[in-house]
Scaffold this active site. Structure first.
Site: not given
Ligand code: COA
Length: 255
Positions: A64, A110, A113, A133
């Site tokens: 992200a 992300g 993911e 993270e």
């Protein structure tokens, strides 16, 4: 679309996340564009397989976009994860058209993911995968704490998440996180080869199978019952008639 490229050829849609200077990090706009394009592609009758990949030779998606959420408060953080899961990651997982992630480099946070939300994954030799993270003082928020243990087992997932480390493509293969590892130059061709094998089969039956497999991972849903129901539904379709008739007539089915 400013952040993704969509190319449809031979019934395969290749969706390329295209922010190479930011290692294809997922900002809000990219997530919205991916969500919109997935919805369009699922409705597009030409499209039989969707392949997700990243632009450039370095990254699939490096996570992200950290710059975008660095000043968020608790509520904004919760909304970011909730909206992302709802609008994109869950949509990919439940897409009735097969989605394959072609991981061409870093798949972090992300990015991993996103790859894990796809139905399965192929990686290039230079791929590096991880959920870093906790090194940023946050946890995976786009389904990583759930899908990683499903794919690699709880202990390996815990270690990957707690260490915030990266594993290479071969370790990812050993873990079952990716299905194949190939040279970077061959990644897309190899993945197209798998897509062609998929496309010989009934799209309706594939969609029913995706639904039944996913049902087994939904709390309170009896996956075996969904399988029975979807199995039965297949019998009412033209594709079932074509598939069985073609077999008995010793010819290839035309779906
Ligand atoms: N969010 C925002 N920007 C990112 C990013 C992310 N997740 N990952 C990389 N970028 C940006 C960098 O800030 C840099 O931008 P700049 O050139 O404007 O400074 C650019 O992409 C290139 O990255 P850089 O760090 O210089 O490349 P590198 O080869 O030295 O390192 C990584 C590669 C992947 C190890 C490193 O970029 C990294 O650790 N990224 C963050 C990974 C992460 O924690 N992801 C989880 C987010 S929840």
């Amino acid at each position: 679309m400013n952040n993704i490229l969509v190319d449809i050829e031979n019934n395969i849609a290749t969706v390329t996340i295209n922010r190479p200077t930011k290692l294809n990090a997922l900002n809000k706009e990219t997530i919205e564009e991916l969500s919109q394009s997935l919805a369009n592609l699922e409705e597009d009758e030409r499209v039989k397989v969707i392949i997700l990949t990243g632009a450039g030779e370095k990254a699939f998606v490096a996570g992200a976009d950290i710059a975008e959420f660095a000043d968020f408060d608790e509520l904004e953080g919760k909304k970011l994860a909730g909206k992302g899961q709802n609008d994109l990651f869950d949509v990919i997982e439940n897409c009735s058209t097969p989605v394959i992630a072609a991981i061409n480099g870093f798949a972090l946070g992300g990015g991993l993911e996103l790859a894990m939300a796809a139905h399965f994954r192929v990686a290039s030799e230079n791929a590096r995968l991880g959920l870093p993270e906790v090194s940023l003082g946050v946890i995976p928020g786009y389904g990583g704490t759930q899908r990683l243990p499903q794919l690699v087992g709880k202990g390996r997932a815990m270690e990957m998440i707690m260490t915030a480390g990266m594993i290479d493509a071969h370790q990812a293969l050993t873990y079952g996180l990716v299905n194949h590892v190939v040279a970077q130059a061959e990644l897309l061709e190899f993945t197209y080869g798998i897509a062609h094998k998929i496309m010989r089969n009934s799209p309706m039956a594939i969609a029913a199978a995706i639904d039944a497999v996913n049902a087994g991972y939904v709390d309170g849903t009896d996956g075996y019952q969904v399988e029975i129901d979807n199995f039965g539904s297949c019998f009412g379709t033209d594709e079932f008639v074509e598939g069985t008739t073609a077999f008995l007539e010793k010819r290839k089915a035309e779906f």
